[in-house]
Design a protein around this motif. Structure first.
Motif, PDB file in Angstrom:
ATOM      1  N   ILE A  42       1.407  -0.996  -0.069  1.00 14.14           N
ATOM      2  CA  ILE A  42       0.204  -0.220  -0.246  1.00 14.14           C
ATOM      3  C   ILE A  42       0.914   1.562  -0.036  1.00 14.14           C
ATOM      4  O   ILE A  42       1.802   1.226   0.331  1.00 14.14           O
ATOM      5  N   TRP A 314     -15.073   1.205  -1.210  1.00 10.88           N
ATOM      6  CA  TRP A 314     -14.416   1.460  -0.513  1.00 10.88           C
ATOM      7  C   TRP A 314     -14.849   2.747   0.464  1.00 10.88           C
ATOM      8  O   TRP A 314     -15.320   2.384   1.442  1.00 10.88           O
ATOM      9  N   ASN A 373      -8.974 -11.298   5.815  1.00 10.65           N
ATOM     10  CA  ASN A 373      -8.916 -10.274   6.674  1.00 10.65           C
ATOM     11  C   ASN A 373      -9.925  -9.516   6.776  1.00 10.65           C
ATOM     12  O   ASN A 373     -10.904  -9.076   5.993  1.00 10.65           O
ATOM     13  N   GLU A 374     -10.054  -8.966   7.841  1.00 10.17           N
ATOM     14  CA  GLU A 374     -11.114  -8.387   8.226  1.00 10.17           C
ATOM     15  C   GLU A 374     -12.531  -8.669   7.658  1.00 10.17           C
ATOM     16  O   GLU A 374     -13.462  -7.573   7.078  1.00 10.17           O
ATOM     17  N   TYR A 434      -7.794   0.765  14.324  1.00 13.40           N
ATOM     18  CA  TYR A 434      -6.662   2.515  13.789  1.00 13.40           C
ATOM     19  C   TYR A 434      -7.794   3.277  14.387  1.00 13.40           C
ATOM     20  O   TYR A 434      -9.497   3.424  13.915  1.00 13.40           O
ATOM     21  N   TRP A 506      -2.565   5.832   2.634  1.00 11.72           N
ATOM     22  CA  TRP A 506      -3.138   6.178   4.295  1.00 11.72           C
ATOM     23  C   TRP A 506      -2.212   6.318   5.458  1.00 11.72           C
ATOM     24  O   TRP A 506      -0.427   5.656   5.509  1.00 11.72           O
TER      25      TRP A 506
HETATM   26  O1  AHR Z   1      -3.600  -1.330   6.616  1.00 17.02           O
HETATM   27  C1  AHR Z   1      -4.461  -0.769   6.029  1.00 17.02           C
HETATM   28  C2  AHR Z   1      -5.389  -1.357   5.218  1.00 17.02           C
HETATM   29  O2  AHR Z   1      -6.357  -1.472   6.813  1.00 17.02           O
HETATM   30  C3  AHR Z   1      -5.140  -2.758   5.893  1.00 17.02           C
HETATM   31  O3  AHR Z   1      -5.421  -3.518   4.230  1.00 17.02           O
HETATM   32  C4  AHR Z   1      -7.271  -3.661   5.738  1.00 17.02           C
HETATM   33  O4  AHR Z   1      -6.989  -4.828   6.809  1.00 17.02           O
HETATM   34  C5  AHR Z   1      -7.127  -2.177   6.851  1.00 17.02           C
HETATM   35  O5  AHR Z   1      -8.822  -2.124   6.853  1.00 17.02           O
END
Ligand code: AHR
Length: 652
Positions: A42, A314, A373-374, A434, A506
């Motif tokens: 990313i 998204w 993954n989540e 987060y 991000w």
């Molecule tokens: O860490 C960035 C993103 O955050 C990851 O790809 C995902 O698993 C989460 O939503």
């Protein structure tokens, strides 16, 4: 400016703190794999980042499906120096490898000073005076007399820093290699491949690597970034994602088999983060990097479903989760089993042999694998997760499988995920959060309350939404609670790890970089201090806080502490966090550890709450290492907003 954190201490938090006091007096074993890293491609973390390839779109495979406006010529330019005449086109009829279909045909009518291609790298190619750069190209002569190709590193204005020649080309695809030594430093150099002779040439896989990759690996990693990761001394590395793994729709699931073998045979694919993955940094390189830095590999595979944020939803949070048809699940599950065989299987096994072919006959000692993954906890997800999980468990009963419990620290997917993991007896689950600094401060009792009989926890992704010191110190306070609960939390990794300046999708991230340098955040230093000062046994009631700002609670959450012992060195390690704005005195009682050496090591990280490290001020705050005189019982005055780690030689 001082940021004030809203501390919300509820009655139940106080109750939870009372329970902490039941922890064993004599120390309890905690995970030795606690602090690791999570690498995801990313923010241009891999291509243009950790993967040291300097040529962007080396295989002419860029397309609008990677990013709007991209095409096979993105980052390439046709050059016709000195009145040369020629054209370039992209073709697919006779590629170097069927899985790498595009290549260029360069037709030179009149060579002049050179007709060919110029690549601008990822925001330029950063070169250093005296530096060696290994180039390679697949080429063949289609028409004309065999003629030399010239490879040059040049400035934007055309100054030549280095040149090399391929004297003649074969009529068949062949890989040509050489080394360019630059006579100058330039952060925005360009690479040129030209011919001064008439003819028709095919070119593909035009590549340039610095020769000083991390551990001097071929197809290797950028050494400063790799070293920054290595210096975290991570106990494990989770890869390759994140959302990248379960991808943007079913056709975009990460296919590990497409990422191994000769780079010209690997299958590039769009990245859910809006660019292309060359997969030059593929599964072999991931495993090798883990081995090089002493981190246990922790690959994550999709759980047979795509990311719920697929399909452009998204930002609006719609569900784009799609499931692999059940009739295809055997094949998919087999891919997962093959991955484990690739990592650990003997060289006589199909996939172990492929690992050996890449130069690594020994096992990569895979212990952990993440499935999912989540993911949204739909019936489709559950059915597919179960199929993969049961197959892995049957063939590899010792593998520590990590399940998934959604993207948040609570909520529907979290609850359903935990329930499901319990039903299946999944060894660990992957929690993500987060949150703001106040959440981290206020949730230090989170794992005190977890049942020790259920799945263990991998905190696969967490961060406190910022890179200021207030963020990092809140993470430090929380991490003391992770250590205290190292019997139920097996692993933890901050996320995301890397972000390229100008391509950051991000925030926050642990390490920022551009083509010439890196910026280690304060969050980085916190992670590093915890990781290099990890222990294997946790001791309770070693630290007492003299002042409590909240007398109704046993703990004042702006103060946090932990004490571990590292049995390898015999060191007792005390971590003291003061996340408040005043000095706080803490009493440390080491009397139960027997002999204590007077001279201890002390690491201190402190600063103003809004302080930041940046490219312009990268060393604004960094850990200061000093020595400290200690005794069996001593008092330590912590500075406001500080993390102190005291490392004491002891015999118990
Ligand atoms: O860490 C960035 C993103 O955050 C990851 O790809 C995902 O698993 C989460 O939503």
């Amino acid at each position: 400016m001082i940021f004030l954190i809203p501390f919300i201490l509820s009655g139940s938090s106080c109750l939870a703190q009372k329970k902490v006091k039941t922890i064993l007096q004599n120390g309890k074993p905690i995970s030795t794999d606690l602090f690791g890293v999570f690498f995801e491609d990313i923010n241009y973390s891999a291509d243009g980042g950790l993967y040291a390839e300097l040529i962007q779109n080396r295989s002419f495979e860029y397309s609008p499906s990677d990013k709007n406006g991209w095409n096979p010529f993105t980052s390439w330019e046709l050059v016709k120096d000195g009145y040369g005449i020629g054209t370039v086109s992209v073709e697919t009829s006779l590629p170097v490898h069927a899985q790498n279909p595009h290549y260029v045909t360069l037709s030179v009518e009149k060579g002049g000073e050179g007709v060919g291609l110029r690549n601008s790298g990822y925001d330029g190619i950063s070169i250093k005076a005296g530096g060696n750069y290994n180039f390679s190209v697949f080429a063949r002569q289609v028409r004309g007399n065999s003629a030399p190709l010239e490879i040059k590193l040049v400035s934007k204005k055309g100054i030549v820093y280095s040149r090399a020649f391929i004297p003649e080309l074969s009529g068949e695809w062949k890989k040509y290699t050489g080394t360019l030594t630059s006579d100058s430093t330039d952060a925005e150099a360009l690479l040129m491949v030209v011919s001064k002779s008439q003819g028709v040439f095919n070119l593909d896989m035009i590549s340039l690597f610095p020769s000083n990759t991390f551990h001097n690996r071929a197809n290797g990693l950028r050494s400063d970034l790799a070293e920054a990761i290595a210096n975290l001394k991570p106990k494990f590395m989770r890869f390759p994602g994140g959302c990248l793994v379960h991808g943007d729709g079913l056709t975009n699931l990460y296919q590990w088999k497409n990422t191994i073998g000769p780079i010209e045979s690997r299958v590039v694919q769009p990245n859910i983060w809006g660019y292309q993955q060359s997969v030059g940094l593929g599964y072999f390189e991931y495993f090798q990097f883990c081995e090089d830095i002493g981190a246990k590999p922790l690959p994550v595979v999709a759980a047979g479903v795509s990311c719920q944020n697929s399909g452009g939803s998204w930002r609006i949070g719609g569900t784009g989760q799609r499931a692999i048809p059940l009739e295809d699940m055997n094949r998919y599950t087999q891919d997962v089993l093959d991955l484990i065989e690739y990592a650990n299987g003997p060289v006589t096994s199909t996939w172990g042999a492929k690992r050996a072919e890449s130069g690594h006959p020994e096992s990569f000692h895979l212990e952990y694998i993440g499935i999912g993954n989540e993911d949204k906890q739909t019936p489709e997800f559950r059915e597919r997760f179960s199929l993969i999980y049961e197959a892995v468990k049957k063939k590899y009963p010792k593998m520590k499988v990590i399940g998934t419990v959604g993207p948040s620290p609570d909520g529907k997917d979290f609850e359903l995920g935990w329930k499901f993991a319990g039903e299946l007896n999944v060894p660990l689950v992957d929690e993500h959060y987060y949150m703001n600094p106040g959440w981290f401060i206020n949730n230090q009792n989170r794992y005190d309350l977890y049942k020790r009989t259920e799945s263990k926890v991998y905190i696969g992704e967490y961060a406190s939404k910022g890179n200021r010191w207030i963020n990092a110190i809140s993470e430090a306070a929380f991490m003391t609670s992770v250590e205290r609960n190292g019997d139920v939390v097996g692993l933890a990794s901050y996320a995301p790890l890397l972000a390229k300046e100008g391509h950051t999708q991000w925030n926050p991230d642990l390490i920022y970089f551009n083509n010439t340098g890196i910026n280690l955040t304060l969050n980085y230093y916190v992670q590093q201090l915890f990781s290099v000062n990890q222990g294997d046994t946790y001791y309770d009631k070693i630290v007492t806080f003299q002042q409590s700002t909240n007398p109704t609670c046993l703990n004042d959450f702006t103060q946090a502490a932990s004490c571990v012992k590292d049995s390898k060195t015999g060191d007792v390690i005390v971590k003291l966090v003061n996340a408040g704005n005043e000095k706080k005195t803490m009493d440390i009682d080491l009397s139960s550890f027997g002999i204590i050496k007077q001279n201890a090591l002390c690491y201190l990280l402190t600063g103003k709450s809004d302080a930041l490290n940046s490219f312009t001020n990268p060393q604004n705050i960094k850990p200061v290492k000093t020595s400290l005189k200690v005794s069996k019982m001593f008092t330590y005055e912590t500075l406001p907003l500080s993390l102190t780690i005291i490392r004491i030689k002891a015999g118990r």
